[in-house]
Write a protein that holds these residues in place. Structure first.
Motif, PDB file in Angstrom:
ATOM      1  N   GLU A  18      91.769  55.498  76.005  1.00  0.00           N
ATOM      2  CA  GLU A  18      90.613  54.644  75.848  1.00  0.00           C
ATOM      3  C   GLU A  18      89.773  54.737  77.110  1.00  0.00           C
ATOM      4  OE1 GLU A  18      91.466  50.720  74.746  1.00  0.00           O
ATOM      5  OE2 GLU A  18      92.855  51.258  73.131  1.00  0.00           O
ATOM      6  N   ARG A  31      94.064  46.128  84.755  1.00  0.00           N
ATOM      7  CA  ARG A  31      94.364  46.153  83.329  1.00  0.00           C
ATOM      8  C   ARG A  31      93.105  45.984  82.506  1.00  0.00           C
ATOM      9  NH1 ARG A  31      98.867  41.883  82.091  1.00  0.00           N
ATOM     10  NH2 ARG A  31      98.207  42.479  79.998  1.00  0.00           N
ATOM     11  N   TRP A  33      90.895  44.366  79.584  1.00  0.00           N
ATOM     12  CA  TRP A  33      90.763  43.027  79.019  1.00  0.00           C
ATOM     13  C   TRP A  33      90.484  43.113  77.534  1.00  0.00           C
ATOM     14  CZ3 TRP A  33      90.798  38.013  81.288  1.00  0.00           C
ATOM     15  CH2 TRP A  33      91.140  38.017  82.637  1.00  0.00           C
ATOM     16  N   SER A  34      91.178  42.289  76.769  1.00  0.00           N
ATOM     17  CA  SER A  34      90.975  42.250  75.334  1.00  0.00           C
ATOM     18  C   SER A  34      89.703  41.485  75.008  1.00  0.00           C
ATOM     19  CB  SER A  34      92.170  41.579  74.649  1.00  0.00           C
ATOM     20  OG  SER A  34      91.912  41.370  73.277  1.00  0.00           O
ATOM     21  N   ALA A  35      89.048  41.901  73.930  1.00  0.00           N
ATOM     22  CA  ALA A  35      87.826  41.206  73.506  1.00  0.00           C
ATOM     23  C   ALA A  35      88.124  39.850  72.876  1.00  0.00           C
ATOM     24  CB  ALA A  35      87.069  42.077  72.506  1.00  0.00           C
ATOM     25  N   ARG A  36      89.363  39.619  72.427  1.00  0.00           N
ATOM     26  CA  ARG A  36      89.764  38.344  71.811  1.00  0.00           C
ATOM     27  C   ARG A  36      88.837  37.963  70.667  1.00  0.00           C
ATOM     28  NH1 ARG A  36      94.627  37.872  74.678  1.00  0.00           N
ATOM     29  NH2 ARG A  36      94.244  37.751  76.906  1.00  0.00           N
ATOM     30  N   ARG A  37      88.506  38.901  69.823  1.00  0.00           N
ATOM     31  CA  ARG A  37      87.526  38.635  68.769  1.00  0.00           C
ATOM     32  C   ARG A  37      88.020  37.595  67.768  1.00  0.00           C
ATOM     33  NH1 ARG A  37      87.067  44.190  69.738  1.00  0.00           N
ATOM     34  NH2 ARG A  37      84.982  44.848  70.392  1.00  0.00           N
ATOM     35  N   LEU A 105      94.349  32.549  76.932  1.00  0.00           N
ATOM     36  CA  LEU A 105      93.610  33.689  76.404  1.00  0.00           C
ATOM     37  C   LEU A 105      92.428  34.051  77.296  1.00  0.00           C
ATOM     38  CD1 LEU A 105      93.509  32.980  72.550  1.00  0.00           C
ATOM     39  CD2 LEU A 105      95.002  34.544  73.802  1.00  0.00           C
ATOM     40  N   GLY A 110      95.303  40.645  78.469  1.00  0.00           N
ATOM     41  CA  GLY A 110      95.674  41.143  77.143  1.00  0.00           C
ATOM     42  C   GLY A 110      95.812  42.654  77.162  1.00  0.00           C
ATOM     43  N   LEU A 111      95.801  43.259  75.970  1.00  0.00           N
ATOM     44  CA  LEU A 111      95.946  44.724  75.839  1.00  0.00           C
ATOM     45  C   LEU A 111      97.138  45.230  76.651  1.00  0.00           C
ATOM     46  CD1 LEU A 111      92.266  46.057  75.892  1.00  0.00           C
ATOM     47  CD2 LEU A 111      93.756  45.657  73.938  1.00  0.00           C
ATOM     48  N   ARG A 112      98.295  44.631  76.418  1.00  0.00           N
ATOM     49  CA  ARG A 112      99.491  45.037  77.144  1.00  0.00           C
ATOM     50  C   ARG A 112      99.944  46.440  76.773  1.00  0.00           C
ATOM     51  NH1 ARG A 112     102.263  40.818  79.448  1.00  0.00           N
ATOM     52  NH2 ARG A 112     104.216  41.967  79.271  1.00  0.00           N
ATOM     53  N   ASP A 129      97.891  54.804  76.058  1.00  0.00           N
ATOM     54  CA  ASP A 129      98.692  53.979  75.161  1.00  0.00           C
ATOM     55  C   ASP A 129     100.170  54.116  75.506  1.00  0.00           C
ATOM     56  OD1 ASP A 129      98.871  52.392  72.552  1.00  0.00           O
ATOM     57  OD2 ASP A 129     100.182  54.101  72.141  1.00  0.00           O
TER      58      ASP A 129
END
Length: 206
Positions: A18, A31, A33-37, A105, A110-112, A129
Motif C-alpha cells: 500500500e 504505522r 492510520w485507518s480511515a474508520r469509515r 478509535l 489501526g491497520l495492524r 501486508d
C-alpha cells in the motif's frame, strides 16, 4: 502446512503493498492510520437521526402542536428517577463505554495488518501486508534443506517460525533456517526489523 502444498501458487504470490502520499519532510515511518469509515458512518447516522427527531419535535411544539409522547415520557423519567436507579446507571455505563470506544478509535492508528516499510522515494510511504510477508518468509524457509513443513507468524514486533525437520540435525536446521529468515526479513525492507524466533522439531510419531 507441507512443502508439497507450497509449490503451486505460493511462490508466485506477491505481498500486498500500500502506498500513500505524505509530506517530504515527514520523519521516521510510522504505522498507517485507518480511515474508520464504518464507526464514523454509524456515529454520524445516530447523531443526525437523533438531532433530526428532536428538531422536528421542537418545531412542532413551536407551532403550537403537542410534543411527541416519547419526549414527554423521557422528560418525566429524567425528572422522577433517582441517579442510583438501575436504568440510569446502565444508560450511563453504556454511554461511557461508547465514549471510550470512540476515543480509542480516534487515538490509535489501526491497520495492524500493514507493516511500514523503509522510504526509498521522498513523499511516498509503503506498507507490507503481514500475511504477504509471512508467505514470502515461508517460501524462504521451505528452501532450507531438511525442512518438511513450516509455519511463519509475522507480528508487528516479532516473527515466529515453527518448522518440522524430517532429516539433518535439528541444530543445523535451526541455524540455517534462522540465517535464511533473517536474510529474508532484511530483503522485506521493513522500517523496523522485528525480532526473530525459530523453533524446530521432529515430526510427530504415528
Amino acid at each position: 502446512m507441507s512443502g508439497n502444498g507450497l509449490d503451486t501458487g505460493a511462490r508466485d504470490a506477491a505481498p500486498a503493498v500500500e502506498t500513500a502520499e505524505v509530506p517530504d519532510d515527514a520523519g521516521r515511518p510510522g504505522r498507517f492510520w485507518s480511515a474508520r469509515r464504518l464507526p464514523a458512518a454509524l456515529v454520524a447516522a445516530v447523531v443526525l437521526g437523533t438531532a433530526g427527531i428532536f428538531l422536528y419535535d421542537v418545531a412542532a411544539v413551536r407551532a403550537h402542536r403537542p410534543a411527541m409522547g416519547w419526549r414527554r415520557h423521557l422528560a418525566h423519567e429524567l425528572a422522577t428517577r433517582h441517579l442510583g436507579n438501575a436504568w440510569v446507571v446502565t444508560g450511563a455505563a453504556v454511554a461511557v463505554l461508547a465514549g471510550l470506544w470512540l476515543i480509542v478509535l480516534a487515538a490509535t492508528p489501526g491497520l495492524r495488518g500493514v507493516l511500514p516499510m523503509r522510504r526509498g522515494t521522498p513523499g511516498v510511504r509503503a506498507g507490507l501486508d503481514r500475511r504477504g510477508a509471512a508467505l514470502v518468509l515461508r517460501d524462504r524457509a521451505m528452501e532450507v534443506s531438511g525442512v518438511q513443513s513450516v509455519r511463519v507468524d509475522v507480528g508487528r514486533h516479532r516473527i515466529r517460525a515453527r518448522a518440522v525437520a524430517h532429516f539433518r540435525d535439528l541444530d543445523d536446521v535451526r541455524d540455517d533456517l534462522g540465517t535464511a529468515l533473517a536474510d529474508g526479513v532484511r530483503q522485506l525492507g521493513l522500517a523496523r526489523s522485528p525480532g526473530l524466533s525459530v523453533h524446530v522439531r521432529r515430526p510427530a510419531k504415528r
